[in-house]
Write a protein that holds these residues in place. Structure first.
Motif, short mmCIF file in Angstrom:
data_model
loop_
_atom_site.label_atom_id
_atom_site.label_comp_id
_atom_site.label_asym_id
_atom_site.label_seq_id
_atom_site.Cartn_x
_atom_site.Cartn_y
_atom_site.Cartn_z
N ARG A 115 0.82 -1.23 0.00
CA ARG A 115 0.00 0.00 0.00
C ARG A 115 0.85 1.27 0.00
N LEU A 116 2.01 1.24 0.64
CA LEU A 116 2.89 2.41 0.63
C LEU A 116 3.40 2.66 -0.79
N GLU A 117 3.80 1.60 -1.49
CA GLU A 117 4.26 1.75 -2.87
C GLU A 117 3.13 2.25 -3.77
N GLN A 118 1.93 1.76 -3.53
CA GLN A 118 0.78 2.23 -4.32
C GLN A 118 0.54 3.71 -4.07
N SER A 119 0.63 4.12 -2.82
CA SER A 119 0.43 5.54 -2.48
C SER A 119 1.49 6.40 -3.15
N LYS A 120 2.73 5.95 -3.12
CA LYS A 120 3.81 6.69 -3.78
C LYS A 120 3.57 6.78 -5.29
N ALA A 121 3.05 5.72 -5.87
CA ALA A 121 2.80 5.72 -7.31
C ALA A 121 1.78 6.78 -7.70
N LEU A 122 0.88 7.10 -6.79
CA LEU A 122 -0.15 8.10 -7.08
C LEU A 122 0.30 9.52 -6.80
N ALA A 123 1.52 9.69 -6.29
CA ALA A 123 2.02 11.00 -5.92
C ALA A 123 2.69 11.70 -7.12
N SER A 124 2.00 11.70 -8.24
CA SER A 124 2.52 12.33 -9.45
C SER A 124 1.35 12.77 -10.32
N ASP A 125 1.35 14.04 -10.71
CA ASP A 125 0.30 14.53 -11.60
C ASP A 125 0.31 13.75 -12.92
#
Length: 101
Positions: free
Chosen positions: A4-14
């Motif tokens: 879930r942390l990796e998924q959250s990081k993946a979404l941290a980009s416009d």
């Protein structure tokens, strides 16, 4: 289950959020794809690069981050790669967010 942390990081980009948004309605955003219907086979990296106005290696890096996070699947046809959203994984992530926030 993806981290879930990796998924959250993946979404941290416009850029990655834009890709996921366009891939939610690929036939609308990429009707000019000639290889096949985007909703059936996915969207070619070249079309995503053109839409983003970015070099293909940069877009490929963004797509790989989304794929490793479990949000995209890749369909290889010949030497081409076509990307689709993994709706089940996205739904599971949304449910996890709803349960934990």
């Amino acid at each position: 289950m993806a981290d879930r942390l990796e998924q959250s990081k993946a979404l941290a980009s416009d850029t990655r959020l834009s890709i996921l948004g366009w891939l939610s309605e690929p036939d609308t955003y990429f009707p000019h794809q000639v290889t096949g219907r985007p909703s059936e086979i996915g969207v070619c990296v070249t079309l995503l690069s053109d839409k983003l106005g970015m070099a293909q290696p940069t877009v490929s890096r963004h797509l790989e981050i989304l794929r490793r996070a479990g949000f995209l699947t890749v369909n290889r046809i010949g030497r081409w790669s076509f990307f689709k959203r993994d709706e089940a994984a996205i739904s599971q992530f949304k449910a996890w967010i709803n349960d934990h926030l």
